[in-house]
Write an enzyme that holds these catalytic residues in place. Structure first.
Site, short mmCIF file in Angstrom:
data_model
loop_
_atom_site.label_atom_id
_atom_site.label_comp_id
_atom_site.label_asym_id
_atom_site.label_seq_id
_atom_site.Cartn_x
_atom_site.Cartn_y
_atom_site.Cartn_z
CE LYS A 1 5.62 36.96 -32.42
NZ LYS A 1 4.07 36.33 -33.22
CG ASP B 1 4.02 43.40 -15.32
OD1 ASP B 1 3.89 43.49 -17.01
OD2 ASP B 1 4.31 44.16 -14.79
C1 MEV Z 1 5.05 33.61 -35.45
O1 MEV Z 1 3.82 34.30 -34.55
C2 MEV Z 1 6.03 32.65 -34.47
C3 MEV Z 1 6.40 31.66 -35.25
O2 MEV Z 1 7.24 32.38 -36.34
C4 MEV Z 1 7.25 31.34 -34.18
C5 MEV Z 1 8.43 30.24 -35.11
O3 MEV Z 1 8.89 30.47 -35.74
O4 MEV Z 1 8.22 29.10 -34.41
C6 MEV Z 1 5.44 30.26 -36.47
#
Ligand code: MEV
Length: 432
Positions: free
Chosen positions: A262, A278
């Site tokens: 993420k 996209d």
């Molecule tokens: C937050 O948008 C993204 C994080 O959680 C990524 C990660 O934990 O490596 C900080």
């Protein structure tokens, strides 16, 4: 044009001043740049893109700096609503730059068109027939997309897979050049499917691209010297160990790998959106690829190598620089002008590099002081704005509620009342 993506002090400027720096450095007219970056899409145009339009919806458009890929500097446009993402990516890109920058490579832009066949009488014979007619089927595929063939793209081969239960799927590999390729690939699938059905028997089912575009992968490597990653009271060697351990955690645990990815997608998607691509296609491909071994895994990993930190990212990435929203969205068109790439594969390398930078920034913060301190300071600014703070008031309100450890709209409104001069007392209206 020789670009330089080191713009020290850029973050301290006003929006107007930042636009001027960007316009001058990138050779774009100031009014053109400013005009394209106020939303980028009018409702009347939006009404021609999708159905039931009632308006448009804006997000912040920012620039990531310090990005050097294969020796070339890029200014990366980023559209994202989450505080810290742009600053963190720029900061990590600077560390990576000190180790020589990102080293990236991308496969040719080959997408997969799937043609499903059901109730095939003899799947093994059907697959064999498709293979034997590869030349004919590829020629037929090319006939569906003459414009693409003229631009140097077109059919690159095929494969037939027996899925059991009388189901066969034929994959048609189509080089889409600088397009993301969804429309081209779907056209090929629909045009070739009747002949495939003649060869295989059974019934034609779906004819659609696969977003698991694993023929179109991008790979990025980076090496960060210890001195570049040190800071916030930590020695470089300590940070390297901590980031490598955090990466290993993601390799061993899908719960962590999901959040790890993420963080990577924070940076990558922001570039994808800013260039009118996209992001749902990118996301679905990325996560399917991350799960290819049966266990969901990190798309980018970090290891200690000597006294440096080494990163490696590999993932499918289908981006376009022609067609799609860039035709109608002024902001997306400006995003493409800003990043100034010559091909879709070059854009994929830049976007993936920004993803890698975001991943490194998150791991470095998490593995050292944690991310909440920085996040809360930025969150306080959003809360101040939500409470009605304007101009200079935003920083003043944000720093007071942050220092008080009471970051909520009600407290911000109280601070705002204290900050603003009291309105002059007005005399009560005369009695009738
Ligand atoms: C937050 O948008 C993204 C994080 O959680 C990524 C990660 O934990 O490596 C900080």
């Amino acid at each position: 044009m020789h670009r330089n993506s080191r713009w020290p002090g850029f973050y301290k400027l006003s929006i107007e001043e930042r636009r001027q720096v960007a316009a001058d450095s990138l050779g774009i007219g100031m009014s053109e740049l400013s005009g394209a970056l106020e939303g980028g899409l009018h409702s009347e145009k939006a009404d021609k893109i999708i159905e039931n339009v009632v308006g448009t919806f804006s997000l912040p458009f920012a620039l990531a700096l310090n990005v050097k890929v294969n020796g070339t500097d890029y200014i990366a446009p980023m559209v994202v609503e989450e505080p810290s993402v742009v600053a963190a990516a720029s900061n990590a890109a600077k560390m990576i730059r000190e180790g020589g920058g990102f080293q990236a490579e991308a496969d040719p832009p080959v997408m997969i068109a799937q043609v499903q066949l059901d109730a095939v009488p003899d799947s093994a014979t059907a697959c064999e027939a498709v293979r034997r007619h590869q030349g004919e089927l590829c020629a037929l595929g090319d006939e569906q997309v003459p414009g693409l063939v003229r631009r140097g793209g077109g059919m690159r081969g095929l494969e037939a897979r027996d899925l059991g239960e009388g189901m066969v799927v034929v994959h048609l590999f189509v080089d889409c050049r600088d397009a993301m390729g969804a429309n081209l690939v779907n056209t090929v699938a629909e045009g070739v499917s009747p002949r495939i059905q003649e060869l295989c028997g059974g019934e034609v089912g779906l004819r659609i691209l696969s977003n698991l575009c694993d023929q179109r992968k991008v790979r990025v490597r980076a090496r960060v010297p210890a001195a570049a990653i040190a800071g916030k009271g930590f020695e470089g060697a300590e940070v390297i160990d901590a980031v490598a351990r955090a990466s290993r955690f993601a390799e061993r645990d899908p719960y962590r790998a999901t959040t790890h990815n993420k963080g990577l997608m924070n940076g990558l998607d922001s570039v994808v959106i800013a260039t009118g691509n996209d992001w749902r296609a990118v996301e679905s491909g990325a996560h399917a690829y991350a799960a290819r071994s049966g266990q969901y895994a990190p798309l980018c990993t970090w290891k200690k190598d000597g006294d440096a930190l080494e990163g490696f990212l590999e993932m499918p990435l289908s981006l376009g620089t022609v067609g799609g929203p860039s035709r109608v969205h002024d902001g997306a068109r400006m995003g493409l002008r800003i990043v100034s790439v010559e091909s879709a594969t070059e854009l994929a390398m830049v976007a993936a590099s920004v993803g890698m930078a975001s991943n490194l920034a998150a791991l470095r913060a998490l593995a050292t002081e944690g991310i909440q301190r920085g996040h809360m300071a930025l969150h306080a600014r959003s809360v101040a704005i939500a409470a009605g703070a304007e101009g200079d008031e935003v920083e003043k309100v944000a720093s007071r509620i942050h220092a008080a450890g009471d970051i909520n709209v009600a407290t911000a409104q109280k601070v705002l009342v204290e900050l603003r001069p009291a309105p002059p007392a007005t005399a009560p209206p005369p009695a009738e």
